[in-house]
Scaffold this motif. Structure first.
Motif, PDB file in Angstrom:
ATOM      1  N   ILE A 180       0.851  -1.192   0.000  1.00 33.72           N
ATOM      2  CA  ILE A 180       0.000   0.000   0.000  1.00 33.72           C
ATOM      3  C   ILE A 180       0.883   1.236   0.000  1.00 33.72           C
ATOM      4  O   ILE A 180       1.948   1.254   0.628  1.00 33.72           O
ATOM      5  CB  ILE A 180      -0.961   0.003   1.218  1.00 33.72           C
ATOM      6  CG1 ILE A 180      -1.941   1.175   1.121  1.00 33.72           C
ATOM      7  CG2 ILE A 180      -0.196   0.017   2.536  1.00 33.72           C
ATOM      8  CD1 ILE A 180      -3.083   1.089   2.118  1.00 33.72           C
ATOM      9  N   ARG A 181       0.457   2.234  -0.726  1.00 38.26           N
ATOM     10  CA  ARG A 181       1.217   3.468  -0.854  1.00 38.26           C
ATOM     11  C   ARG A 181       0.734   4.499   0.159  1.00 38.26           C
ATOM     12  O   ARG A 181      -0.454   4.570   0.453  1.00 38.26           O
ATOM     13  CB  ARG A 181       1.036   4.000  -2.286  1.00 38.26           C
ATOM     14  CG  ARG A 181       1.830   5.230  -2.606  1.00 38.26           C
ATOM     15  CD  ARG A 181       1.801   5.479  -4.122  1.00 38.26           C
ATOM     16  NE  ARG A 181       1.917   6.907  -4.377  1.00 38.26           N
ATOM     17  CZ  ARG A 181       0.974   7.636  -4.960  1.00 38.26           C
ATOM     18  NH1 ARG A 181      -0.147   7.076  -5.353  1.00 38.26           N
ATOM     19  NH2 ARG A 181       1.149   8.917  -5.151  1.00 38.26           N
ATOM     20  N   ALA A 182       1.658   5.277   0.693  1.00 42.12           N
ATOM     21  CA  ALA A 182       1.289   6.323   1.652  1.00 42.12           C
ATOM     22  C   ALA A 182       0.644   7.490   0.923  1.00 42.12           C
ATOM     23  O   ALA A 182       1.250   8.126   0.063  1.00 42.12           O
ATOM     24  CB  ALA A 182       2.521   6.797   2.405  1.00 42.12           C
ATOM     25  N   GLU A 183      -0.615   7.768   1.270  1.00 42.09           N
ATOM     26  CA  GLU A 183      -1.347   8.901   0.706  1.00 42.09           C
ATOM     27  C   GLU A 183      -2.071   9.641   1.821  1.00 42.09           C
ATOM     28  O   GLU A 183      -2.555   9.024   2.779  1.00 42.09           O
ATOM     29  CB  GLU A 183      -2.373   8.437  -0.329  1.00 42.09           C
ATOM     30  CG  GLU A 183      -1.799   7.786  -1.563  1.00 42.09           C
ATOM     31  CD  GLU A 183      -2.899   7.392  -2.541  1.00 42.09           C
ATOM     32  OE1 GLU A 183      -3.491   8.292  -3.175  1.00 42.09           O
ATOM     33  OE2 GLU A 183      -3.168   6.172  -2.646  1.00 42.09           O
ATOM     34  N   LEU A 184      -2.166  10.927   1.712  1.00 52.53           N
ATOM     35  CA  LEU A 184      -2.871  11.751   2.701  1.00 52.53           C
ATOM     36  C   LEU A 184      -4.375  11.598   2.531  1.00 52.53           C
ATOM     37  O   LEU A 184      -4.903  11.730   1.422  1.00 52.53           O
ATOM     38  CB  LEU A 184      -2.472  13.217   2.533  1.00 52.53           C
ATOM     39  CG  LEU A 184      -3.234  14.248   3.375  1.00 52.53           C
ATOM     40  CD1 LEU A 184      -3.015  14.022   4.861  1.00 52.53           C
ATOM     41  CD2 LEU A 184      -2.810  15.669   2.983  1.00 52.53           C
ATOM     42  N   ASP A 185      -5.072  11.328   3.630  1.00 52.11           N
ATOM     43  CA  ASP A 185      -6.530  11.249   3.628  1.00 52.11           C
ATOM     44  C   ASP A 185      -7.096  12.619   3.985  1.00 52.11           C
ATOM     45  O   ASP A 185      -6.854  13.129   5.087  1.00 52.11           O
ATOM     46  CB  ASP A 185      -7.005  10.203   4.634  1.00 52.11           C
ATOM     47  CG  ASP A 185      -8.504  10.004   4.595  1.00 52.11           C
ATOM     48  OD1 ASP A 185      -8.963   9.223   3.743  1.00 52.11           O
ATOM     49  OD2 ASP A 185      -9.207  10.641   5.407  1.00 52.11           O
ATOM     50  N   LEU A 186      -7.837  13.227   3.086  1.00 56.00           N
ATOM     51  CA  LEU A 186      -8.270  14.613   3.276  1.00 56.00           C
ATOM     52  C   LEU A 186      -9.339  14.759   4.360  1.00 56.00           C
ATOM     53  O   LEU A 186      -9.374  15.765   5.066  1.00 56.00           O
ATOM     54  CB  LEU A 186      -8.764  15.194   1.950  1.00 56.00           C
ATOM     55  CG  LEU A 186      -7.700  15.299   0.841  1.00 56.00           C
ATOM     56  CD1 LEU A 186      -8.278  15.956  -0.399  1.00 56.00           C
ATOM     57  CD2 LEU A 186      -6.481  16.077   1.342  1.00 56.00           C
ATOM     58  N   GLU A 187     -10.216  13.779   4.500  1.00 59.38           N
ATOM     59  CA  GLU A 187     -11.195  13.840   5.594  1.00 59.38           C
ATOM     60  C   GLU A 187     -10.481  13.820   6.940  1.00 59.38           C
ATOM     61  O   GLU A 187     -10.818  14.581   7.860  1.00 59.38           O
ATOM     62  CB  GLU A 187     -12.174  12.671   5.509  1.00 59.38           C
ATOM     63  CG  GLU A 187     -13.166  12.648   6.678  1.00 59.38           C
ATOM     64  CD  GLU A 187     -14.101  11.462   6.660  1.00 59.38           C
ATOM     65  OE1 GLU A 187     -14.921  11.346   7.598  1.00 59.38           O
ATOM     66  OE2 GLU A 187     -14.022  10.645   5.720  1.00 59.38           O
ATOM     67  N   SER A 465      -6.783  25.936   0.777  1.00 58.54           N
ATOM     68  CA  SER A 465      -6.753  26.311  -0.642  1.00 58.54           C
ATOM     69  C   SER A 465      -8.129  26.024  -1.241  1.00 58.54           C
ATOM     70  O   SER A 465      -8.945  25.310  -0.640  1.00 58.54           O
ATOM     71  CB  SER A 465      -5.694  25.481  -1.375  1.00 58.54           C
ATOM     72  OG  SER A 465      -6.051  24.103  -1.364  1.00 58.54           O
ATOM     73  N   ASN A 466      -8.386  26.553  -2.407  1.00 58.04           N
ATOM     74  CA  ASN A 466      -9.683  26.315  -3.055  1.00 58.04           C
ATOM     75  C   ASN A 466      -9.929  24.825  -3.253  1.00 58.04           C
ATOM     76  O   ASN A 466     -11.048  24.335  -3.063  1.00 58.04           O
ATOM     77  CB  ASN A 466      -9.745  27.041  -4.401  1.00 58.04           C
ATOM     78  CG  ASN A 466      -9.766  28.550  -4.238  1.00 58.04           C
ATOM     79  OD1 ASN A 466     -10.200  29.059  -3.192  1.00 58.04           O
ATOM     80  ND2 ASN A 466      -9.308  29.270  -5.242  1.00 58.04           N
ATOM     81  N   GLU A 467      -8.873  24.090  -3.604  1.00 60.53           N
ATOM     82  CA  GLU A 467      -9.008  22.658  -3.871  1.00 60.53           C
ATOM     83  C   GLU A 467      -9.355  21.884  -2.602  1.00 60.53           C
ATOM     84  O   GLU A 467     -10.233  21.014  -2.607  1.00 60.53           O
ATOM     85  CB  GLU A 467      -7.702  22.116  -4.471  1.00 60.53           C
ATOM     86  CG  GLU A 467      -7.353  22.639  -5.852  1.00 60.53           C
ATOM     87  CD  GLU A 467      -6.764  24.050  -5.835  1.00 60.53           C
ATOM     88  OE1 GLU A 467      -6.646  24.640  -6.919  1.00 60.53           O
ATOM     89  OE2 GLU A 467      -6.436  24.541  -4.715  1.00 60.53           O
ATOM     90  N   LEU A 468      -8.682  22.209  -1.501  1.00 65.10           N
ATOM     91  CA  LEU A 468      -8.959  21.506  -0.248  1.00 65.10           C
ATOM     92  C   LEU A 468     -10.335  21.892   0.289  1.00 65.10           C
ATOM     93  O   LEU A 468     -11.063  21.049   0.825  1.00 65.10           O
ATOM     94  CB  LEU A 468      -7.880  21.818   0.794  1.00 65.10           C
ATOM     95  CG  LEU A 468      -8.020  21.098   2.140  1.00 65.10           C
ATOM     96  CD1 LEU A 468      -8.065  19.578   1.953  1.00 65.10           C
ATOM     97  CD2 LEU A 468      -6.888  21.479   3.085  1.00 65.10           C
ATOM     98  N   ARG A 469     -10.719  23.143   0.116  1.00 63.40           N
ATOM     99  CA  ARG A 469     -12.039  23.587   0.565  1.00 63.40           C
ATOM    100  C   ARG A 469     -13.135  22.815  -0.172  1.00 63.40           C
ATOM    101  O   ARG A 469     -14.122  22.367   0.419  1.00 63.40           O
ATOM    102  CB  ARG A 469     -12.187  25.095   0.331  1.00 63.40           C
ATOM    103  CG  ARG A 469     -13.374  25.708   1.080  1.00 63.40           C
ATOM    104  CD  ARG A 469     -13.481  27.195   0.822  1.00 63.40           C
ATOM    105  NE  ARG A 469     -12.292  27.916   1.248  1.00 63.40           N
ATOM    106  CZ  ARG A 469     -11.539  28.660   0.443  1.00 63.40           C
ATOM    107  NH1 ARG A 469     -11.832  28.758  -0.851  1.00 63.40           N
ATOM    108  NH2 ARG A 469     -10.495  29.288   0.919  1.00 63.40           N
ATOM    109  N   GLU A 470     -12.937  22.610  -1.451  1.00 66.28           N
ATOM    110  CA  GLU A 470     -13.921  21.876  -2.245  1.00 66.28           C
ATOM    111  C   GLU A 470     -13.934  20.400  -1.859  1.00 66.28           C
ATOM    112  O   GLU A 470     -14.997  19.777  -1.747  1.00 66.28           O
ATOM    113  CB  GLU A 470     -13.587  22.020  -3.735  1.00 66.28           C
ATOM    114  CG  GLU A 470     -14.602  21.363  -4.656  1.00 66.28           C
ATOM    115  CD  GLU A 470     -14.276  21.591  -6.128  1.00 66.28           C
ATOM    116  OE1 GLU A 470     -14.824  20.845  -6.969  1.00 66.28           O
ATOM    117  OE2 GLU A 470     -13.493  22.510  -6.443  1.00 66.28           O
ATOM    118  N   ALA A 471     -12.746  19.830  -1.626  1.00 67.49           N
ATOM    119  CA  ALA A 471     -12.654  18.404  -1.303  1.00 67.49           C
ATOM    120  C   ALA A 471     -13.264  18.073   0.058  1.00 67.49           C
ATOM    121  O   ALA A 471     -13.734  16.949   0.276  1.00 67.49           O
ATOM    122  CB  ALA A 471     -11.193  17.965  -1.330  1.00 67.49           C
TER     123      ALA A 471
END
Length: 645
Positions: A180-187, A465-471
């Motif tokens: 499994i690859r390390a990825e940031l979970d935005l929630e 950022s706009n992207e994180l706000r939307e996500a």
């Protein structure tokens, strides 16, 4: 006390070595691996791996993975079963025979005798994996309150039949599997920024979860089922008992669980802060040490570092307790190269470090020079209501008769008028008053959640950022907390708060930090206040005995008057943390400017660089107390460099 790791996969032997290497620090005494024949049509095999720190029966008889007599069950255990001797006698009476003196063999046998039902008989701190070869089923089990950690990932890949399950005591071991690859979970990031930590079962890593406290995970035929096996209940409050009766019950229960948790075949001591929790434990340890002096370890903070953190002097009180109890006393002053230490801590914790991780790691390192096991006062605040926010809830409740619209406008004006982070003797009172004013006008649950919030929803909208706000749009960071409030809705108000903390703040921040920092030093830490017997007692106790008026931990303090001087018992509470307010203005300032530079923030794409800079500048100027937020952002960047990049 150990590290466990394992997987169900077509070629597990290719991964298990790297997984165990990643958690070698958790147990340097021994290593073991067991792998099954193929368990299904996809050719998957179950593999269990173990790193051992020998505590009970330190001989080779305690080697793990351990198989049952008939070979049906295989287990790897991280932790201790405190009542294993009692269970062993019960099993011998039923005709079972034992080859070792270990609690691990008892665990194997109680499962063979009672199956999952055995969990209700266990008193301990543990995370274990058990393979049932007849049923072709794997069970991952975590103790009642989450003293020991356990993580897993259900990996599904197109090129593999049916995917695979990977689990371990630490996330770095799961990543070391290469599956499994390390990825940031935005929630989870959204939650982390709110609280400084992430509620179970989420982690900051996408697709890597915790087995929640008091839960078990069953893997069977490629399917995963997670279910709860234990929960605390406040349904049977015993009214009508005298205060003296409860004092006696508290003291005798604490005495019994301390004695129970002193079982070890290696040197054992205690942390000592000079507060009521650790001091009571040391006093009782002295009674059960057969004349040997109890080894105690205390950490203090230089006076120059307390300019922005006016807290009671723990060292002064620890010395006083030591004089009374005549312990083998060790005192460590906090003088770390914090810029060098932080990246190491972030790696060991699998997530951004909090301030308490620094003294916890350093005192564990010092204790490990002569001890293998330490007792800690962790948990006393959660079971006996010792936090200022619980008292603040009672004070805020006095304003409830005032119309909410008026309350909110008045409190908002008060919060805006109060200064933030200026140095001096009023630093802490003003900081707490400002936080109180921001939340006191809210409804019951939101008020309590507000007291534990660092980046509010409004602040996150400015930061993102706009992207994180939307996500993250529509994600409620408080959803798990609201779920626990709903579960405890019929309990007394104070018990509702204790229930929510027991399910969130305690395992996800305090216990996780305690485990990771101590195991990084190859040290076992036990927590008698969270023993199952103590939890059962306090759940039956009338809540007014925990918080009486504005006296926190009232019944514990009254009981402890039989063990300690009155001024020690009733001293002002001190937090266990590092002087980050001073460090952020001194040794950490170059690191903040580097790791939170406009270029770095822009490259990450998560936050608005101008808002990050505004937070840093407002904190440095003293207009606001954003020290924990700046420290949080700094450690988040260190975490991303360690695991994501």
């Amino acid at each position: 006390m150990c590290g466990i790791a394992g997987l169900i996969e077509q070629n597990p032997d290719a991964s298990i070595g790297a997984m165990l290497k990643a958690i070698e620090h958790r147990g340097r005494d021994d290593e073991g691996v067991w792998t099954s024949p193929p368990v299904n049509g996809a050719g998957q095999r179950a593999c269990l791996g173990h790193r051992r720190l020998s505590i009970i029966d330190t001989s080779s008889a305690g080697h793990q993975p351990m198989l049952s007599h008939d070979g049906r069950f295989v287990v790897i255990l991280n932790g201790e079963i405190y009542n294993y001797r009692e269970l062993r006698e019960q099993l011998i009476a039923k005709g079972h025979q034992f080859r070792t003196q270990t609690d691990t063999e008892v665990l194997l046998t109680v499962w063979a005798e009672w199956g999952e039902g055995c969990l209700d008989r266990l008193n301990g701190m543990f995370a274990f994996a058990l393979w049932d070869d007849r049923e072709r089923a794997l069970y991952l089990v975590r103790d009642h309150v989450g003293i020991k950690p356990l993580y897993y990932a259900n990996v599904r890949k197109p090129d593999r039949k049916g995917g695979c399950l990977v689990f371990a005591s630490e996330i770095k071991a799961i990543l070391a599997s290469g599956l499994i690859r390390a990825e940031l979970d935005l929630e989870s990031l959204h939650q982390f920024l709110t609280f400084l930590w992430t509620p179970d079962p989420n982690t900051l890593f996408k697709n890597i979860k915790t087995v929640p406290p008091g839960h078990l995970l069953e893997w069977r035929d490629g399917q995963i089922n997670v279910r709860q096996w234990w929960d605390i209940s406040f349904d049977e409050i015993e009214e009508g008992r005298s205060e003296e009766w409860w004092q006696e019950r508290v003291l005798e229960t604490l005495d019994r669980v301390v004695r129970l948790e002193m079982v070890a075949d290696v040197p054992l001591g205690s942390f000592l802060s000079g507060g009521i929790d650790s001091s009571s434990i040391v006093a009782l340890m002295k009674q059960h040490s057969n004349g040997r002096r109890v080894g105690t370890y205390t950490i203090g903070i230089e006076s120059s570092d307390l300019r922005y953190d006016i807290i009671p002097d723990d060292v002064e009180w620890a010395r006083k307790v030591n004089q009374q109890l005549d312990t083998d006393y060790h005192e460590i002053m906090l003088r770390p190269d914090v810029g060098e230490l932080l990246p190491k801590l972030v790696y060991h914790m699998d997530e951004p470090a909090i301030d308490m991780a620094i003294p916890a790691y350093l005192v564990s390192q010092s204790a490990r020079e002569s001890m293998r096991v330490m007792l800690s006062g962790m948990g006393g605040d959660e079971v006996f209501a010792g936090y200022p926010r619980q008292m603040a809830m009672r004070i805020a409740g006095a304003f409830d008769p005032v119309p909410q619209l008026l309350r909110r406008s008045v409190m908002k004006a008060v919060a805006a008028a109060l200064p933030g982070g200026m140095p001096g003797k009023l630093t802490a009172p003003l900081r707490n008053a400002k936080k109180f004013a921001r939340s006191a006008a809210l409804d019951f649950a939101d008020r309590y959640l507000g007291f534990g919030t660092y980046f509010t929803d409004e602040a996150k909208q400015k930061l993102y950022s706009n992207e994180l706000r939307e996500a993250t749009n529509g994600i409620d960071a408080y959803a798990k907390h609201r779920e626990y409030f709903a579960r405890a809705k019929d309990a007394a108000p104070l018990n509702q708060l204790l229930y929510v903390d027991l399910k969130t703040f305690l395992p996800c921040l305090n216990l996780m930090t305690t485990d990771k920092t101590s195991m990084a030093a190859n040290l076992e830490v036990r927590v008698p206040f969270l023993n199952r017997e103590m939890l059962t007692l306090t759940a039956r106790m009338p809540p007014d005995l925990k918080l009486k008026g504005l006296k926190r931990k009232y019944i514990l303090k009254k009981a402890a008057e039989k063990l300690l001087p009155r001024d020690v018992v009733w001293r002002k509470k001190a937090g266990f943390g590092a002087p980050i307010r001073s460090w952020l203005r001194g040794p950490l300032r170059p690191m903040v400017d580097d790791l939170l530079s406009e270029e770095t923030i822009q490259r990450r794409g998560l936050f608005r660089p101008e808002e990050v800079r505004r937070i840093i500048e407002a904190n440095l100027s003293g207009r606001e107390d954003f020290n924990l937020q700046v420290f949080q952002l700094l450690n988040l960047e260190l975490w991303q460099r360690a695991f994501i990049d």
